[in-house]
Write a protein that holds these residues in place. Sequence first.
Motif, PDB file in Angstrom:
ATOM      1  N   TYR A  10       0.727  -0.966   0.074  1.00  0.00           N
ATOM      2  CA  TYR A  10      -0.087  -0.104  -0.142  1.00  0.00           C
ATOM      3  C   TYR A  10       1.002   1.132   0.076  1.00  0.00           C
ATOM      4  O   TYR A  10       1.789   1.361   1.150  1.00  0.00           O
ATOM      5  N   ALA A  11       0.729   2.105  -1.049  1.00  0.00           N
ATOM      6  CA  ALA A  11       1.458   3.248  -1.115  1.00  0.00           C
ATOM      7  C   ALA A  11       1.618   4.177   0.042  1.00  0.00           C
ATOM      8  O   ALA A  11       2.839   4.579   0.715  1.00  0.00           O
ATOM      9  N   ASP A  12       0.235   4.349   0.697  1.00  0.00           N
ATOM     10  CA  ASP A  12       0.519   5.180   2.018  1.00  0.00           C
ATOM     11  C   ASP A  12       1.279   4.754   2.989  1.00  0.00           C
ATOM     12  O   ASP A  12       1.763   5.340   3.808  1.00  0.00           O
ATOM     13  N   HIS A  13       1.136   3.388   3.352  1.00  0.00           N
ATOM     14  CA  HIS A  13       1.969   2.639   4.239  1.00  0.00           C
ATOM     15  C   HIS A  13       3.540   2.764   3.951  1.00  0.00           C
ATOM     16  O   HIS A  13       4.285   3.292   4.869  1.00  0.00           O
ATOM     17  N   ASP A  25     -10.492   0.791  21.488  1.00  0.00           N
ATOM     18  CA  ASP A  25     -11.639   1.361  20.908  1.00  0.00           C
ATOM     19  C   ASP A  25     -11.362   2.609  20.132  1.00  0.00           C
ATOM     20  O   ASP A  25     -12.395   3.349  19.439  1.00  0.00           O
ATOM     21  N   GLN A  26     -10.268   2.942  19.674  1.00  0.00           N
ATOM     22  CA  GLN A  26      -9.465   4.118  19.060  1.00  0.00           C
ATOM     23  C   GLN A  26      -9.434   3.558  17.593  1.00  0.00           C
ATOM     24  O   GLN A  26      -8.501   2.802  17.352  1.00  0.00           O
ATOM     25  N   LEU A  27     -10.049   3.944  16.438  1.00  0.00           N
ATOM     26  CA  LEU A  27      -9.776   3.584  15.289  1.00  0.00           C
ATOM     27  C   LEU A  27      -7.972   4.106  14.821  1.00  0.00           C
ATOM     28  O   LEU A  27      -7.715   5.086  14.751  1.00  0.00           O
ATOM     29  N   ARG A  28      -7.583   3.008  14.527  1.00  0.00           N
ATOM     30  CA  ARG A  28      -5.912   3.424  14.095  1.00  0.00           C
ATOM     31  C   ARG A  28      -5.892   3.096  12.483  1.00  0.00           C
ATOM     32  O   ARG A  28      -4.995   3.693  11.958  1.00  0.00           O
ATOM     33  N   GLN A  29      -6.522   1.815  11.942  1.00  0.00           N
ATOM     34  CA  GLN A  29      -6.098   1.619  10.663  1.00  0.00           C
ATOM     35  C   GLN A  29      -7.617   1.552   9.810  1.00  0.00           C
ATOM     36  O   GLN A  29      -8.360   0.747  10.776  1.00  0.00           O
ATOM     37  N   THR A  38      -0.218  -4.336   4.495  1.00  0.00           N
ATOM     38  CA  THR A  38      -0.860  -3.494   5.605  1.00  0.00           C
ATOM     39  C   THR A  38      -1.360  -2.080   4.827  1.00  0.00           C
ATOM     40  O   THR A  38      -0.263  -1.339   4.321  1.00  0.00           O
ATOM     41  N   PRO A  39      -2.367  -1.149   5.053  1.00  0.00           N
ATOM     42  CA  PRO A  39      -2.594   0.014   4.871  1.00  0.00           C
ATOM     43  C   PRO A  39      -1.903   0.855   5.782  1.00  0.00           C
ATOM     44  O   PRO A  39      -1.433   0.519   6.647  1.00  0.00           O
ATOM     45  N   GLU A  40      -2.043   2.291   5.680  1.00  0.00           N
ATOM     46  CA  GLU A  40      -1.434   3.215   6.589  1.00  0.00           C
ATOM     47  C   GLU A  40      -2.003   3.278   7.897  1.00  0.00           C
ATOM     48  O   GLU A  40      -3.100   2.631   8.201  1.00  0.00           O
ATOM     49  N   GLY A  41      -1.227   3.813   9.121  1.00  0.00           N
ATOM     50  CA  GLY A  41      -1.865   3.998  10.426  1.00  0.00           C
ATOM     51  C   GLY A  41      -1.575   2.970  11.383  1.00  0.00           C
ATOM     52  O   GLY A  41      -1.763   3.040  12.421  1.00  0.00           O
ATOM     53  N   VAL A  42      -0.450   2.211  11.063  1.00  0.00           N
ATOM     54  CA  VAL A  42       0.395   1.348  11.979  1.00  0.00           C
ATOM     55  C   VAL A  42       0.596   2.077  13.172  1.00  0.00           C
ATOM     56  O   VAL A  42       1.220   3.305  12.953  1.00  0.00           O
TER      57      VAL A  42
END
Length: 220
Positions: free
Chosen positions: A23-26, A150-154, A188-192
């Motif tokens: 994934y380019a954004d990751h 409970d917090q959205l990360r990815q 994986t997409p971004e947000g790690v």
Amino acid sequence: MTARNISRFWEWGRKIICVGRNYADHAKELKNAIPTEPVLFLKPPSAYVREGSPILVPLYSSNLHHEVELGVVIGKGGTAIPQSTAMEHVAGYALCLDMTARDIQDECKSKGLPWTLAKAFNTSCPVSDFIPKERIPDPGNVKLWLKVNDQLRQSGCTSQMIFSVPYLISYISDFISLEEGDLILTGTPEGVSAVQEHDELQAGIEDIVMMNFKVERPDH
Ligand SMILES: O=C([O-])CC(=O)C(=O)O
Ligand SMILES: [Mg+2]
């Protein structure tokens, strides 16, 4: 002996082939170049962990990251599989986490060493229940998400993948023969981000599957 059931593929002891930087954004968030060919690495079957058991932070890491990924379960083996028939080799899917000791990976990258201890440790591959192929008619267009406490990360969609599932099956099988029960992690997409002891991870694929894992420190 009872017959092996593909819906419990993690018990088969087959290999886990992981694709990185798909994934380019990751790739960008980790300051890596966009690949022109898939980046591959492996996890052993001892990396599997199922809901009800914790993800263990390796004792040597202080920066364990989550990476939510679509997993492809191979139902029919093969070598040099053409893209045109690649989907015939898929039995189904699983939601997977590619748990990564990012500090160790950074060190390995800077020294030009393999990523084994960063990626292949015990519990580095949490997996959901098996998802039969029919439930995901287009693996190139499903949404994946992951929350920590409970917090959205990815939150990403497999439509953002640089290399498609049929391309990956064809590419991998040119070099590494695929066998029934193998699993491919598609990147994986971004947000790690980092997880800590006692964190609760929740991840899902749309309304198709959801899973929960707790993070713990091993006591040895
Ligand atoms: O970021 C990494 O370590 C490479 C990888 O596994 C991915 O892109 O999914
Ligand atoms: Mg990954």
